[in-house]
Motif scaffolding. Structure first.
Motif, PDB file in Angstrom:
ATOM      1  N   UNK A  44      13.781  17.663 -28.591  1.00  0.00           N
ATOM      2  CA  UNK A  44      13.987  17.820 -27.243  1.00  0.00           C
ATOM      3  C   UNK A  44      12.750  17.665 -26.551  1.00  0.00           C
ATOM      4  N   UNK A  45      11.395  17.727 -27.163  1.00  0.00           N
ATOM      5  CA  UNK A  45      10.149  17.890 -26.658  1.00  0.00           C
ATOM      6  C   UNK A  45       9.501  16.747 -27.132  1.00  0.00           C
ATOM      7  N   UNK A  46       8.445  16.008 -26.438  1.00  0.00           N
ATOM      8  CA  UNK A  46       7.467  15.118 -27.282  1.00  0.00           C
ATOM      9  C   UNK A  46       6.558  16.098 -28.062  1.00  0.00           C
ATOM     10  N   UNK A  47       6.276  15.241 -29.124  1.00  0.00           N
ATOM     11  CA  UNK A  47       5.169  15.848 -30.100  1.00  0.00           C
ATOM     12  C   UNK A  47       4.221  14.875 -30.430  1.00  0.00           C
ATOM     13  N   UNK A  62      11.586  22.717 -34.432  1.00  0.00           N
ATOM     14  CA  UNK A  62      12.225  23.571 -33.831  1.00  0.00           C
ATOM     15  C   UNK A  62      11.756  24.689 -33.131  1.00  0.00           C
ATOM     16  N   UNK A  63      10.590  25.099 -33.586  1.00  0.00           N
ATOM     17  CA  UNK A  63       9.629  26.064 -33.074  1.00  0.00           C
ATOM     18  C   UNK A  63       8.920  25.679 -31.585  1.00  0.00           C
ATOM     19  N   UNK A  64       8.648  24.213 -31.825  1.00  0.00           N
ATOM     20  CA  UNK A  64       8.111  23.555 -30.691  1.00  0.00           C
ATOM     21  C   UNK A  64       9.068  23.603 -29.620  1.00  0.00           C
ATOM     22  N   UNK A  65      10.418  23.118 -29.862  1.00  0.00           N
ATOM     23  CA  UNK A  65      11.320  23.116 -28.842  1.00  0.00           C
ATOM     24  C   UNK A  65      11.801  24.383 -28.246  1.00  0.00           C
ATOM     25  N   UNK A  66      11.257  25.664 -28.855  1.00  0.00           N
ATOM     26  CA  UNK A  66      11.748  26.898 -28.537  1.00  0.00           C
ATOM     27  C   UNK A  66      10.483  27.422 -27.876  1.00  0.00           C
ATOM     28  N   UNK A  67       9.318  26.640 -27.511  1.00  0.00           N
ATOM     29  CA  UNK A  67       7.926  27.099 -27.176  1.00  0.00           C
ATOM     30  C   UNK A  67       7.499  28.228 -27.914  1.00  0.00           C
ATOM     31  N   UNK A  68       7.647  28.250 -29.282  1.00  0.00           N
ATOM     32  CA  UNK A  68       7.243  29.261 -30.167  1.00  0.00           C
ATOM     33  C   UNK A  68       5.857  28.809 -30.746  1.00  0.00           C
ATOM     34  N   UNK A  87       3.338  21.550 -29.373  1.00  0.00           N
ATOM     35  CA  UNK A  87       4.209  20.284 -29.763  1.00  0.00           C
ATOM     36  C   UNK A  87       3.245  19.566 -30.453  1.00  0.00           C
ATOM     37  N   UNK A  88       2.958  20.046 -31.801  1.00  0.00           N
ATOM     38  CA  UNK A  88       1.925  19.307 -32.632  1.00  0.00           C
ATOM     39  C   UNK A  88       2.691  19.553 -34.268  1.00  0.00           C
TER      40      UNK A  88
END
Length: 322
Positions: A259-262, A192-198, A201-202
């Protein structure tokens, strides 16, 4: 109207149990917590009571005279038990003793549900799967030892004082509202943090090769409600799905919902001193007694967890710390 008292009412399972009882519409619900903590509107009364204080516990139960006690309060984070084994044992065993001592002097005595854990089984060999209630205890953590103590103390009070105690051994339960200290909730928070750009993406992970019998907490608390009945006094029940997933499979499913590749990266700090490779339970006894079966699909549970953390990250709700 029957009166239910939930210890650990502000905890993960305690909050879901309160909602389950409230949905029935015929319970007066009292919650106990060790410290002031936000709770939902399901509780009619929320009391602060340190269960290690025997006199305060006795006075509280004497005043409120519950018909059913759901004893959920416990130190529940396994890594913490390695850091403080003595504190874990004292908290979990002595707190329960104080509840049972107070309960056995009430008239009529309440039904007491003792929530043990599948961690009592500990080291299980492949030929012993699925795990029944007759499986020997081989605990591998101080937490597991403390839950054996709770389990056996409950049995002793039933045998010695005829207190209507029912014991349950739930397998790993997950769901929305669980603290990020626990692995699957933590994975969802990171996504969720990666999706929000916070965050990058790891996804940082520990041992993903362990397999666990995973249940939705909402199915678990429904089992608590069903067995908290004098008809089941003296019995012990596994609460299990009877299927297991590796944490690698869980991560794959969560990443498919992202919603983002990780990228997945191992984090040595997330490893435990020892892990049982596979845990899978047998809940035949529970099904035979009550007809209980899990109803929430596993994929739905994971989606609900991820959506919960998306709301937390967006600031639409506060994160649980217990």
């Amino acid at each position: 109207m029957p009166r239910a008292l939930i210890t650990g009412a502000s905890g993960f399972a305690g909050r879901h149990l309160a909602r389950t009882l409230a949905a029935e519409g015929n319970w007066e619900i009292i919650g106990l917590s060790a410290r002031p903590h936000p709770v939902g509107p399901e509780l009619h009364h929320h009391l602060v009571c340190d269960l290690l204080n025997a006199e305060l516990t006795r006075r509280t139960l004497t005043q409120w005279k519950p018909d059913v006690i759901f004893h959920l309060a416990a130190v529940s984070y396994v890594p913490h038990s390695y850091a403080d084994p003595a504190g874990t044992l004292v908290n979990n065993a002595v707190g329960e003793i104080n509840i049972l001592e107070a309960a056995r002097h009430l008239e009529p005595p309440p039904v007491v549900l003792i929530v043990s854990s599948s961690d009592v089984y500990g080291l299980v060999h492949p030929e012993e799967l699925p795990i029944t209630e007759q499986q020997p205890f081989r605990p591998i953590s101080p937490y597991g030892v403390s839950k054996i103590a709770q389990d056996m103390i409950g049995l002793q009070y039933y045998l010695s004082y005829h207190l209507p105690v029912v014991r349950v051994r739930p397998f790993t339960h997950i769901g929305p509202g669980q603290s990020e200290r626990f692995a699957i909730a933590n994975f969802a928070r990171q996504i969720a943090q990666a999706e929000a750009g916070q965050a990058p993406p790891v996804l940082l992970v520990g041992n993903l090769d362990v397999e666990r019998d995973l249940l939705d907490v909402r199915d678990v608390v429904r089992a608590y409600r069903l067995v908290a009945d004098v008809r089941y006094a003296g019995e012990v029940y596994n609460i299990a799905r009877g299927e297991s997933w590796s944490l690698r499979e869980v991560v794959d499913q969560l990443l498919a919902m992202a919603t983002v590749p990780m990228t997945v990266r191992d984090d040595p700090a997330r490893l435990r001193p020892i892990d049982v490779p596979v845990l899978r339970g047998d809940a035949t006894a529970l099904r035979a007694a009550t007809g209980w079966a899990p109803t929430i699909p596993f994929a739905q549970t994971l989606r609900d967890i991820l959506d919960y953390w998306r709301q937390v990250v967006r600031g639409q709700r506060g994160a649980s710390t217990v």
